[in-house]
Design a protein around this motif. Structure first.
Motif, PDB file in Angstrom:
ATOM      1  N   ASP A 111       0.827  -1.212   0.000  1.00 64.40           N
ATOM      2  CA  ASP A 111       0.000   0.000   0.000  1.00 64.40           C
ATOM      3  C   ASP A 111       0.861   1.261   0.000  1.00 64.40           C
ATOM      4  O   ASP A 111       0.518   2.249  -0.654  1.00 64.40           O
ATOM      5  CB  ASP A 111      -0.940   0.006   1.199  1.00 64.40           C
ATOM      6  N   ALA A 112       1.967   1.225   0.743  1.00 66.09           N
ATOM      7  CA  ALA A 112       2.863   2.388   0.768  1.00 66.09           C
ATOM      8  C   ALA A 112       3.466   2.624  -0.616  1.00 66.09           C
ATOM      9  O   ALA A 112       3.528   3.769  -1.092  1.00 66.09           O
ATOM     10  CB  ALA A 112       3.965   2.186   1.800  1.00 66.09           C
ATOM     11  N   LYS A 114       2.183   1.641  -3.491  1.00 66.04           N
ATOM     12  CA  LYS A 114       1.090   2.056  -4.377  1.00 66.04           C
ATOM     13  C   LYS A 114       0.736   3.524  -4.156  1.00 66.04           C
ATOM     14  O   LYS A 114       0.566   4.283  -5.117  1.00 66.04           O
ATOM     15  CB  LYS A 114      -0.128   1.180  -4.124  1.00 66.04           C
ATOM     16  N   SER A 115       0.649   3.938  -2.902  1.00 66.41           N
ATOM     17  CA  SER A 115       0.330   5.337  -2.605  1.00 66.41           C
ATOM     18  C   SER A 115       1.375   6.277  -3.164  1.00 66.41           C
ATOM     19  O   SER A 115       1.057   7.338  -3.709  1.00 66.41           O
ATOM     20  CB  SER A 115       0.205   5.550  -1.095  1.00 66.41           C
ATOM     21  N   ARG A 116       2.629   5.890  -3.025  1.00 68.05           N
ATOM     22  CA  ARG A 116       3.714   6.724  -3.533  1.00 68.05           C
ATOM     23  C   ARG A 116       3.641   6.819  -5.061  1.00 68.05           C
ATOM     24  O   ARG A 116       3.834   7.879  -5.626  1.00 68.05           O
ATOM     25  CB  ARG A 116       5.052   6.158  -3.067  1.00 68.05           C
ATOM     26  N   GLU A 118       0.902   6.452  -6.943  1.00 73.41           N
ATOM     27  CA  GLU A 118      -0.274   7.237  -7.312  1.00 73.41           C
ATOM     28  C   GLU A 118      -0.065   8.715  -7.068  1.00 73.41           C
ATOM     29  O   GLU A 118      -0.602   9.552  -7.788  1.00 73.41           O
ATOM     30  CB  GLU A 118      -1.495   6.730  -6.561  1.00 73.41           C
ATOM     31  N   ALA A 119       0.717   9.051  -6.051  1.00 68.84           N
ATOM     32  CA  ALA A 119       0.990  10.468  -5.761  1.00 68.84           C
ATOM     33  C   ALA A 119       1.899  11.077  -6.822  1.00 68.84           C
ATOM     34  O   ALA A 119       1.810  12.281  -7.084  1.00 68.84           O
ATOM     35  CB  ALA A 119       1.623  10.602  -4.388  1.00 68.84           C
TER      36      ALA A 119
END
Length: 121
Positions: A111-112, A114-116, A118-119
């Protein structure tokens, strides 16, 4: 699917912007992704080897240790049935253990990442 090609003309993007191929390659070579891979492999490979060994032992016992496998445990229940049912129990146990491992160790790291990604889009 990551692509550097623009969408066809006359269409609107059907979802969130996708990272480029270069972004995926960069993440794949990052230390965080290597740690995620290591966490997965350090759990999955030993359990896979252990289970395949346990399964092959059961098959070998069935083929070459008929006397042992025919040993009555309780009533008409013999060792072959007990060990065969233990194969099913082991399968469910491994699935449960992997689910816990994924939820506690793999998913937060994924998730970390993926979040990075997507950001950055």
């Amino acid at each position: 699917m990551a692509t550097d090609a623009p969408p066809p003309e006359g269409t609107s993007p059907s979802g969130p912007a996708q990272p480029t191929t270069e972004a995926f390659v960069a993440v794949q070579s990052s230390p965080e992704f290597a740690d995620l891979r290591r966490s997965h492999r350090s759990f999955a490979f030993p359990l896979t080897i252990a289970f395949v060994t346990w399964y092959l032992l059961y098959v070998l016992l069935c083929n070459y240790a008929g006397g042992f496998m025919a040993t009555k445990v309780v009533g008409n229940i013999n060792m072959a049935l007990v060990l065969g049912l233990a194969q099913f129990a082991t399968t469910f146990l491994i699935a449960w253990l992997y689910s816990r491992h994924a939820a506690t160790k793999l998913d937060p790291k994924a998730d970390a990442i993926k979040s990075r990604m997507e950001a950055d889009v």
